[in-house]
Every structure is written in structure tokens, then in C-alpha cells.
Design an enzyme around this catalytic site. Structure first.
Site, mmCIF file in Angstrom:
data_model
loop_
_atom_site.group_PDB
_atom_site.id
_atom_site.type_symbol
_atom_site.label_atom_id
_atom_site.label_comp_id
_atom_site.label_asym_id
_atom_site.label_seq_id
_atom_site.Cartn_x
_atom_site.Cartn_y
_atom_site.Cartn_z
ATOM 1 N N GLY A 12 6.126 2.162 2.371
ATOM 2 C CA GLY A 12 6.851 1.916 1.129
ATOM 3 C C GLY A 12 7.972 0.891 1.213
ATOM 4 C CG ASN A 14 5.848 -4.360 -1.093
ATOM 5 O OD1 ASN A 14 6.265 -5.428 -1.528
ATOM 6 N ND2 ASN A 14 4.994 -4.278 -0.080
ATOM 7 C CG LEU A 87 -11.561 2.271 -7.450
ATOM 8 C CD1 LEU A 87 -11.298 0.785 -7.215
ATOM 9 C CD2 LEU A 87 -13.061 2.553 -7.432
ATOM 10 C CG ASN A 102 -2.875 -3.867 -6.027
ATOM 11 O OD1 ASN A 102 -2.189 -3.083 -5.361
ATOM 12 N ND2 ASN A 102 -3.902 -4.518 -5.497
ATOM 13 C CG HIS A 104 -4.991 -7.943 -1.864
ATOM 14 N ND1 HIS A 104 -5.576 -6.755 -1.469
ATOM 15 C CD2 HIS A 104 -5.567 -8.917 -1.112
ATOM 16 C CE1 HIS A 104 -6.462 -7.014 -0.517
ATOM 17 N NE2 HIS A 104 -6.476 -8.314 -0.286
ATOM 18 C CG ASP A 145 -8.214 -5.904 -3.880
ATOM 19 O OD1 ASP A 145 -7.180 -5.315 -4.241
ATOM 20 O OD2 ASP A 145 -8.756 -5.729 -2.777
HETATM 21 C C1 GAR Z 1 1.539 -4.292 1.582
HETATM 22 O O1 GAR Z 1 1.445 -5.399 2.430
HETATM 23 C C2 GAR Z 1 0.528 -4.409 0.454
HETATM 24 O O2 GAR Z 1 0.263 -5.733 0.071
HETATM 25 C C3 GAR Z 1 -0.692 -3.793 1.082
HETATM 26 O O3 GAR Z 1 -0.191 -2.689 1.796
HETATM 27 C C4 GAR Z 1 1.116 -3.006 2.293
HETATM 28 C C5 GAR Z 1 2.032 -1.841 1.998
HETATM 29 O O4 GAR Z 1 3.269 -2.038 2.640
HETATM 30 N N1 GAR Z 1 -1.642 -3.406 0.086
HETATM 31 C C6 GAR Z 1 -2.959 -3.446 0.292
HETATM 32 O O5 GAR Z 1 -3.459 -3.762 1.347
HETATM 33 C C7 GAR Z 1 -3.794 -3.047 -0.920
HETATM 34 N N2 GAR Z 1 -5.161 -3.454 -0.749
HETATM 35 P P1 GAR Z 1 4.528 -1.144 2.267
HETATM 36 O O6 GAR Z 1 4.073 0.326 2.314
HETATM 37 O O7 GAR Z 1 5.519 -1.432 3.346
HETATM 38 O O8 GAR Z 1 5.016 -1.534 0.904
#
Ligand code: GAR
Length: 188
Positions: A12, A14, A87, A102, A104, A145
């Protein structure tokens, strides 16, 4: 006041960047954190910020529409997927048209789809010898995606990069762009 619900499955970072960004913005509030994993560190972040959270049950999420009631109770305006690995079911996309975004960790349409998440993406980008990678922020539909792209940002991939170092660059881009893009979408 507009309310954001963050869906996340992992650490988490982000989610943290989004919470921090909106903490001093009176028009937008992170009202709920939803996780697919009960041991996800994002739940601890929610607790630290006194934000309500809930852990999804996979079959209930897919096979019932119970979650809609909770989202309604929290008056959710926008759902933000920030490292959410499941999904999104059709009923949820239908209930929040163009209201689910989202992030990606690659330049879609390349390196997207089922199984393309986290380090798998960075490994694939490096194995393919790409000279650049980046992030894609997009609306969500019922396919992995594939929704309309809102913003992309790029970074260089050097011969020295490992999946870990590339993940670091991508995280920096994500934290820099995602909160601002969310603000643009929600206040539009
Ligand atoms: C992020 O890099 C995000 O782009 C990716 O997971 C990570 C989560 O990081 N998402 C995907 O791969 C979705 N297909 P976080 O938990 O540190 O925010």
C-alpha cells in the site's frame, strides 16, 4: 466533499501517497480501504490514519453484490485500485461507470492482462530488453488492464536494472502522478 475508496492487496505505498496527498485537501476524503488479503500491510496504514477498512471474502466479492451496500453507506464517489490483484466483477463496473481507476506498473497495452502484476511485470519488461517502461493510469472495465487510458508516464530501463530497481523507479513515478490524476478525475 467527494469520497474515495482505495482497493489494495499489498503493502500500500500508493495508498499511503494518496492518503497523504488528500490529507490537507478539504474537498476530497479517503473514506474506506478495501483489501483482498487480511495480512496486507495496507490495513495497518488504514489503522494508522484512522480510516475504516474491510477485508473481502473472495466468493462473496464475485458472487454477491453485498459490497455495493457498504460502498453506498460510505458514500463512495470513486474507487481507486492501488495494487489490487483481483478482477473487478461486472456488477461493480456497472455500478461505478468511469468511477473506477487503476494503476498498472507498465506501459499498457504491453505487459498487461491476467498474471501481469508487481514483479512479474518488471521481470517481463527486463527480459524483453525494453529501453523504457512506465506507468499507466486507466479506467477499469471487466477485463484486466483494458479500460481507457487516462495518463501514462515513462522511465528509462538501463542494462543494470533488476526487477527490484525497476520496481523502485516505477513506484516513484506512481507516487508522483497517481494522487494528482485521481484529484483531476474526482473533481472534474
Ligand atoms: C504498484 O506498482 C501497482 O502499479 C501494481 O502493484 C504495485 C502495488 O504497490 N499493480 C499491479 O501490478 C496491478 N496489475 P503498493 O502496494 O506499494 O502500492
Amino acid at each position: 466533499m467527494r469520497n474515495i475508496c482505495i482497493f489494495a492487496s499489498g503493502g500500500g505505498t500508493n495508498a499511503e501517497a494518496i492518503i497523504q496527498f488528500f490529507s490537507d485537501k478539504p474537498l476530497v476524503n479517503v473514506c474506506l480501504i478495501v483489501s483482498s488479503r487480511k495480512d496486507a500491510y495496507v490495513l495497518k496504514r488504514a489503522e494508522n490514519h484512522h480510516i475504516p477498512s474491510l477485508v473481502l471474502d473472495r466468493s462473496a466479492f464475485r458472487e454477491t453484490e453485498n459490497l455495493l451496500e457498504t460502498l453506498k453507506e460510505h458514500a463512495v464517489d470513486l474507487i481507486v485500485l492501488a495494487g489490487f490483484m483481483w478482477l473487478v466483477p461486472t456488477y461493480l463496473v456497472a455500478a461505478y461507470p468511469n468511477k473506477i481507476v487503476n494503476i498498472h506498473p507498465a506501459l499498457l497495452p504491453k505487459y498487461g492482462g491476467k498474471g501481469m502484476y508487481g514483479s512479474h511485470v518488471h521481470e517481463a519488461v527486463i527480459s524483453a530488453g525494453e529501453k523504457k517502461s512506465g506507468i499507466t493510469i486507466h479506467y477499469v472495465n471487466e477485463h484486466y488492464d483494458e479500460g481507457a487510458i487516462i495518463v501514462q508516464a515513462t522511465c528509462e530501463v538501463t542494462p543494470e536494472d533488476t526487477p527490484e530497481s525497476l520496481a523502485e523507479k516505477i513506484h516513484q513515478l506512481e507516487h508522483q502522478h497517481f494522487p494528482r490524476v485521481i484529484e483531476g478525475v474526482i473533481l472534474r
